[in-house]
Design a protein around this motif. Structure first.
Motif, short mmCIF file in Angstrom:
data_model
loop_
_atom_site.label_atom_id
_atom_site.label_comp_id
_atom_site.label_asym_id
_atom_site.label_seq_id
_atom_site.Cartn_x
_atom_site.Cartn_y
_atom_site.Cartn_z
N GLU A 1 0.84 -1.21 0.00
CA GLU A 1 0.00 0.00 0.00
C GLU A 1 0.87 1.26 0.00
OE1 GLU A 1 -0.50 -2.57 2.26
OE2 GLU A 1 -2.21 -3.42 1.17
N ASP A 2 1.99 1.21 0.73
CA ASP A 2 2.92 2.34 0.73
C ASP A 2 3.42 2.62 -0.69
OD1 ASP A 2 2.77 2.59 3.52
OD2 ASP A 2 4.57 1.37 3.85
N ILE A 3 3.80 1.55 -1.39
CA ILE A 3 4.33 1.70 -2.74
C ILE A 3 3.28 2.26 -3.68
CG2 ILE A 3 5.32 0.44 -4.71
CD1 ILE A 3 7.18 0.80 -2.19
N SER A 4 2.05 1.79 -3.55
CA SER A 4 0.96 2.34 -4.37
C SER A 4 0.75 3.82 -4.09
CB SER A 4 -0.35 1.58 -4.10
OG SER A 4 -0.26 0.28 -4.57
N GLY A 5 0.78 4.19 -2.83
CA GLY A 5 0.62 5.60 -2.45
C GLY A 5 1.74 6.47 -2.99
N ILE A 6 2.95 5.98 -2.90
CA ILE A 6 4.10 6.73 -3.43
C ILE A 6 3.96 6.90 -4.94
CG2 ILE A 6 6.59 6.64 -3.82
CD1 ILE A 6 6.75 5.13 -1.07
N SER A 7 3.57 5.83 -5.63
CA SER A 7 3.39 5.91 -7.08
C SER A 7 2.33 6.94 -7.44
CB SER A 7 2.99 4.55 -7.63
OG SER A 7 4.02 3.62 -7.47
N GLU A 8 1.22 6.93 -6.73
CA GLU A 8 0.15 7.91 -6.99
C GLU A 8 0.62 9.33 -6.73
OE1 GLU A 8 -3.47 6.91 -4.93
OE2 GLU A 8 -3.45 4.86 -5.73
N GLU A 9 1.36 9.52 -5.66
CA GLU A 9 1.88 10.85 -5.33
C GLU A 9 2.82 11.36 -6.42
OE1 GLU A 9 4.73 12.77 -1.92
OE2 GLU A 9 3.25 11.30 -1.27
N LEU A 10 3.70 10.50 -6.88
CA LEU A 10 4.62 10.89 -7.95
C LEU A 10 3.85 11.20 -9.24
CD1 LEU A 10 7.57 8.41 -7.34
CD2 LEU A 10 7.59 10.89 -7.02
N LEU A 11 2.86 10.37 -9.55
CA LEU A 11 2.05 10.59 -10.74
C LEU A 11 1.34 11.93 -10.69
CD1 LEU A 11 1.03 9.43 -13.41
CD2 LEU A 11 -0.82 8.33 -12.14
N SER A 12 0.81 12.28 -9.51
CA SER A 12 0.13 13.57 -9.37
C SER A 12 1.11 14.74 -9.52
CB SER A 12 -0.63 13.66 -8.06
OG SER A 12 0.28 13.74 -6.97
N GLY A 13 2.40 14.48 -9.28
CA GLY A 13 3.42 15.51 -9.45
C GLY A 13 3.99 15.54 -10.85
N GLY A 14 3.45 14.72 -11.75
CA GLY A 14 3.89 14.74 -13.14
C GLY A 14 4.91 13.66 -13.49
N PHE A 15 5.28 12.81 -12.55
CA PHE A 15 6.23 11.74 -12.82
C PHE A 15 5.47 10.46 -13.16
CE2 PHE A 15 8.54 14.57 -10.00
CZ PHE A 15 9.73 14.73 -10.70
N GLN A 16 5.83 9.85 -14.25
CA GLN A 16 5.20 8.59 -14.63
C GLN A 16 6.21 7.46 -14.50
OE1 GLN A 16 3.27 8.75 -18.38
NE2 GLN A 16 1.79 10.29 -17.73
#
Length: 149
Positions: A133-148
């Protein structure tokens, strides 16, 4: 050939402080490389090219900044060049072992452009703290910042 450090490899220090470097890492690093303190209580492993790039970034920091000098001093004073012997081992300096809390068992971790070396105990604790869940949250946070990813 693109060099990419990946995987997780468990090894042990011998009584003289020598450590076998995983074959996959040796393929990338060659016979000499740089190892020093990193973040999260681990050691960072660089080949010659990446150490040069990292150190040049450090040396470009403003010398009139106390914080910049502290950062440069930390990384430059705690990074050493090591050489792999005929058995595929390096001698891990005592100062670095102490900094990373390494006494016997270690984990080499691939991080893409560099490798990491952890005390197995410290790495296991770090891994236990990190959930899917931590990894999913980090991925979503990065995505919202423009990182894919």
């Amino acid at each position: 050939m693109t060099k990419t450090f990946s995987g997780e490899y468990h090894h042990s220090l011998d009584s003289k402080g020598r450590l076998i470097v995983p074959a996959k890492f040796r393929e990338i690093l060659g016979s000499r490389f740089w190892i020093g303190c990193g973040y999260d209580k681990c050691l960072q492993i660089y080949d010659e090219e990446d150490w040069e790039a990292f150190s040049q970034k450090l040396l470009a920091l403003p010398t009139n900044s106390v914080q910049a000098r502290r950062l440069v001093r930390y990384f430059m004073s705690k990074t050493v060049e090591v050489e792999i012997d005929k058995q595929g081992r390096i001698l891990l300096p005592n100062q670095l072992r102490q900094e990373a809390g390494i006494d016997k068992n270690v984990v080499f971790v691939g991080m893409g452009t560099r490798g990491e070396l952890w005390s197995e105990e410290v790495y296991d604790a770090y891994e236990t703290e990190t959930t899917a869940e931590d990894i999913s949250g980090i991925s979503e946070e990065l995505l919202s910042g423009g990182f894919q990813i």
